[in-house]
Design a protein around this motif. Structure first.
Motif, PDB file in Angstrom:
ATOM      1  N   GLU A  69       0.818  -1.210   0.000  1.00  0.00           N
ATOM      2  CA  GLU A  69       0.000   0.000   0.000  1.00  0.00           C
ATOM      3  C   GLU A  69       0.853   1.262   0.000  1.00  0.00           C
ATOM      4  O   GLU A  69       0.456   2.287  -0.587  1.00  0.00           O
ATOM      5  CB  GLU A  69      -0.918   0.001   1.227  1.00  0.00           C
ATOM      6  CG  GLU A  69      -2.021   1.043   1.180  1.00  0.00           C
ATOM      7  CD  GLU A  69      -3.111   0.725   0.175  1.00  0.00           C
ATOM      8  OE1 GLU A  69      -3.814   1.654  -0.262  1.00  0.00           O
ATOM      9  OE2 GLU A  69      -3.247  -0.475  -0.181  1.00  0.00           O
ATOM     10  N   VAL A 118       1.655   2.044  -3.499  1.00  0.00           N
ATOM     11  CA  VAL A 118       0.457   2.586  -4.151  1.00  0.00           C
ATOM     12  C   VAL A 118       0.313   4.067  -3.829  1.00  0.00           C
ATOM     13  O   VAL A 118       0.110   4.903  -4.718  1.00  0.00           O
ATOM     14  CB  VAL A 118      -0.808   1.820  -3.722  1.00  0.00           C
ATOM     15  CG1 VAL A 118      -2.065   2.513  -4.251  1.00  0.00           C
ATOM     16  CG2 VAL A 118      -0.761   0.378  -4.198  1.00  0.00           C
ATOM     17  N   ASP A 119       0.443   4.407  -2.549  1.00  0.00           N
ATOM     18  CA  ASP A 119       0.331   5.809  -2.127  1.00  0.00           C
ATOM     19  C   ASP A 119       1.382   6.675  -2.812  1.00  0.00           C
ATOM     20  O   ASP A 119       1.082   7.797  -3.268  1.00  0.00           O
ATOM     21  CB  ASP A 119       0.499   5.917  -0.615  1.00  0.00           C
ATOM     22  CG  ASP A 119      -0.670   5.313   0.158  1.00  0.00           C
ATOM     23  OD1 ASP A 119      -1.747   5.145  -0.440  1.00  0.00           O
ATOM     24  OD2 ASP A 119      -0.471   5.006   1.350  1.00  0.00           O
ATOM     25  N   CYS A 144       0.508   7.237  -6.496  1.00  0.00           N
ATOM     26  CA  CYS A 144      -0.626   8.160  -6.613  1.00  0.00           C
ATOM     27  C   CYS A 144      -0.178   9.595  -6.353  1.00  0.00           C
ATOM     28  O   CYS A 144      -0.592  10.523  -7.069  1.00  0.00           O
ATOM     29  CB  CYS A 144      -1.732   7.761  -5.642  1.00  0.00           C
ATOM     30  SG  CYS A 144      -2.600   6.235  -6.085  1.00  0.00           S
ATOM     31  N   SER A 196      -1.724  13.394  -8.178  1.00  0.00           N
ATOM     32  CA  SER A 196      -2.097  14.218  -7.023  1.00  0.00           C
ATOM     33  C   SER A 196      -2.880  15.455  -7.422  1.00  0.00           C
ATOM     34  O   SER A 196      -3.684  15.975  -6.638  1.00  0.00           O
ATOM     35  CB  SER A 196      -0.851  14.622  -6.231  1.00  0.00           C
ATOM     36  OG  SER A 196       0.040  15.369  -7.045  1.00  0.00           O
ATOM     37  N   GLN A 237      -7.944  10.125  -9.985  1.00  0.00           N
ATOM     38  CA  GLN A 237      -7.207   9.666  -8.807  1.00  0.00           C
ATOM     39  C   GLN A 237      -7.774   8.340  -8.306  1.00  0.00           C
ATOM     40  O   GLN A 237      -7.029   7.396  -8.006  1.00  0.00           O
ATOM     41  CB  GLN A 237      -7.282  10.716  -7.699  1.00  0.00           C
ATOM     42  CG  GLN A 237      -6.571  12.019  -8.010  1.00  0.00           C
ATOM     43  CD  GLN A 237      -6.576  12.955  -6.820  1.00  0.00           C
ATOM     44  OE1 GLN A 237      -6.465  12.534  -5.673  1.00  0.00           O
ATOM     45  NE2 GLN A 237      -6.709  14.250  -7.075  1.00  0.00           N
ATOM     46  N   ARG A 238      -9.092   8.288  -8.237  1.00  0.00           N
ATOM     47  CA  ARG A 238      -9.753   7.063  -7.755  1.00  0.00           C
ATOM     48  C   ARG A 238      -9.458   5.884  -8.683  1.00  0.00           C
ATOM     49  O   ARG A 238      -9.118   4.780  -8.242  1.00  0.00           O
ATOM     50  CB  ARG A 238     -11.259   7.308  -7.678  1.00  0.00           C
ATOM     51  CG  ARG A 238     -12.094   6.121  -7.181  1.00  0.00           C
ATOM     52  CD  ARG A 238     -13.544   6.361  -7.503  1.00  0.00           C
ATOM     53  NE  ARG A 238     -13.803   6.333  -8.935  1.00  0.00           N
ATOM     54  CZ  ARG A 238     -14.828   6.961  -9.532  1.00  0.00           C
ATOM     55  NH1 ARG A 238     -15.666   7.700  -8.815  1.00  0.00           N
ATOM     56  NH2 ARG A 238     -14.996   6.862 -10.836  1.00  0.00           N
ATOM     57  N   ARG A 251      -5.729   4.605  -8.539  1.00  0.00           N
ATOM     58  CA  ARG A 251      -5.482   3.778  -7.353  1.00  0.00           C
ATOM     59  C   ARG A 251      -6.111   2.390  -7.527  1.00  0.00           C
ATOM     60  O   ARG A 251      -5.456   1.363  -7.232  1.00  0.00           O
ATOM     61  CB  ARG A 251      -6.038   4.462  -6.109  1.00  0.00           C
ATOM     62  CG  ARG A 251      -5.871   3.665  -4.816  1.00  0.00           C
ATOM     63  CD  ARG A 251      -6.360   4.468  -3.609  1.00  0.00           C
ATOM     64  NE  ARG A 251      -5.480   5.590  -3.345  1.00  0.00           N
ATOM     65  CZ  ARG A 251      -4.376   5.512  -2.612  1.00  0.00           C
ATOM     66  NH1 ARG A 251      -4.026   4.354  -2.064  1.00  0.00           N
ATOM     67  NH2 ARG A 251      -3.639   6.580  -2.405  1.00  0.00           N
ATOM     68  N   LYS A 308      -4.144  -1.466  -7.995  1.00  0.00           N
ATOM     69  CA  LYS A 308      -4.446  -2.627  -7.160  1.00  0.00           C
ATOM     70  C   LYS A 308      -4.975  -3.802  -7.990  1.00  0.00           C
ATOM     71  O   LYS A 308      -4.813  -4.966  -7.603  1.00  0.00           O
ATOM     72  CB  LYS A 308      -5.453  -2.251  -6.085  1.00  0.00           C
ATOM     73  CG  LYS A 308      -4.911  -1.273  -5.049  1.00  0.00           C
ATOM     74  CD  LYS A 308      -5.942  -0.967  -3.975  1.00  0.00           C
ATOM     75  CE  LYS A 308      -5.371  -0.071  -2.891  1.00  0.00           C
ATOM     76  NZ  LYS A 308      -6.344   0.205  -1.812  1.00  0.00           N
ATOM     77  N   ARG A 358       6.046   1.807 -13.013  1.00  0.00           N
ATOM     78  CA  ARG A 358       4.656   1.395 -12.829  1.00  0.00           C
ATOM     79  C   ARG A 358       4.066   0.584 -13.975  1.00  0.00           C
ATOM     80  O   ARG A 358       2.897   0.199 -13.907  1.00  0.00           O
ATOM     81  CB  ARG A 358       3.767   2.627 -12.584  1.00  0.00           C
ATOM     82  CG  ARG A 358       3.671   3.589 -13.757  1.00  0.00           C
ATOM     83  CD  ARG A 358       3.095   4.916 -13.288  1.00  0.00           C
ATOM     84  NE  ARG A 358       2.746   5.833 -14.358  1.00  0.00           N
ATOM     85  CZ  ARG A 358       3.617   6.590 -15.022  1.00  0.00           C
ATOM     86  NH1 ARG A 358       4.905   6.522 -14.740  1.00  0.00           N
ATOM     87  NH2 ARG A 358       3.209   7.421 -15.964  1.00  0.00           N
TER      88      ARG A 358
END
Length: 220
Positions: A157, A160-161, A164, A169, A176-177, A180, A184, A212
């Motif tokens: 996680e 992932v953060d 993002c 940002s 953004q949603r 993320r 995953k 990524r």
């Protein structure tokens, strides 16, 4: 991806750098393996979305026939609106509404026999990833060139953060949603290698790209 806020956000977002990189990579592979495509070669862009890459392919390879395929009617509508504004500069591009998870591809003869099949950020959207690899086998001509690029799932996680924060940002909340969620839902290099082995496509090469992405390429 038929939700209106998603379609508008993706159509308005600037993915030009990634799209350019993807097309440049394909042209590099074509130049390396076959120097040029014969006139009239069919190129399929699977999961084409609003057609960003399809348009670039059509412009860079004007003697080929490019067909963008997507299962979302709203995306195909957006792609056709953009294409209408580009004509007559682009005449070798068309779009088809095809959900690869549900169509019998034997009934869609005009998208079979492709010399090149590509997809960009499509694999992680599929509930059954073998859908993509089975479609590749059914739609390609002998010795067809494949290039598929997708997100690569981070190991935790915190990664992932970090991704993002680094890349979305300042993007609209819907992007953004989705970014993320896509991280995953994405696969690792090892998982994609296993998928290819199961599909009988182990000759394809899978490698990490940047921080990524992963890339699958080869000849079928």
């Amino acid at each position: 991806m038929n939700a209106s806020d998603q379609v508008i956000a993706y159509a308005e977002a600037d993915f030009s750098s990634g799209d350019h990189s993807f097309v440049e990579r394909l042209l590099e592979l074509i130049d390396h393996f076959c120097s040029t495509l014969p006139p009239g070669s069919l190129i399929l862009d699977l999961g084409c979305g609003p057609g960003n890459i399809s348009e670039r392919l059509a412009a860079c390879l004007p003697l080929s026939e490019v067909i963008g395929i997507d299962g979302a009617s709203s995306m195909i509508s957006m792609a056709n609106q953009k294409l209408f504004c580009r004509r007559p500069a682009i005449t070798n591009l068309n779009y088809q509404l095809v959900d690869l998870s549900h169509y019998c591809l034997d009934d869609i003869q005009d998208i079979k026999g492709a010399s090149v099949i590509v997809s960009n950020s499509f694999l992680h959207h599929l509930h059954a990833p073998q859908t993509l690899w089975a479609s590749v086998k059914q739609l390609s001509a002998p010795n067809a060139l494949m290039l598929h690029r997708d997100l690569r799932r981070p190991s935790n996680e915190l990664e992932v953060d970090a991704l993002c924060d680094r890349y979305v940002s300042e993007a609209p909340s819907v992007l953004q949603r989705d970014f993320r969620a896509s991280l995953k839902a994405a696969f690792t290099v090892d998982e994609v290698s296993e998928q290819l082995e199961l599909a009988g496509l182990s000759q394809f090469k899978v490698k990490e790209i940047g921080d990524r992405y992963l890339e699958v390429c080869g000849w079928w």
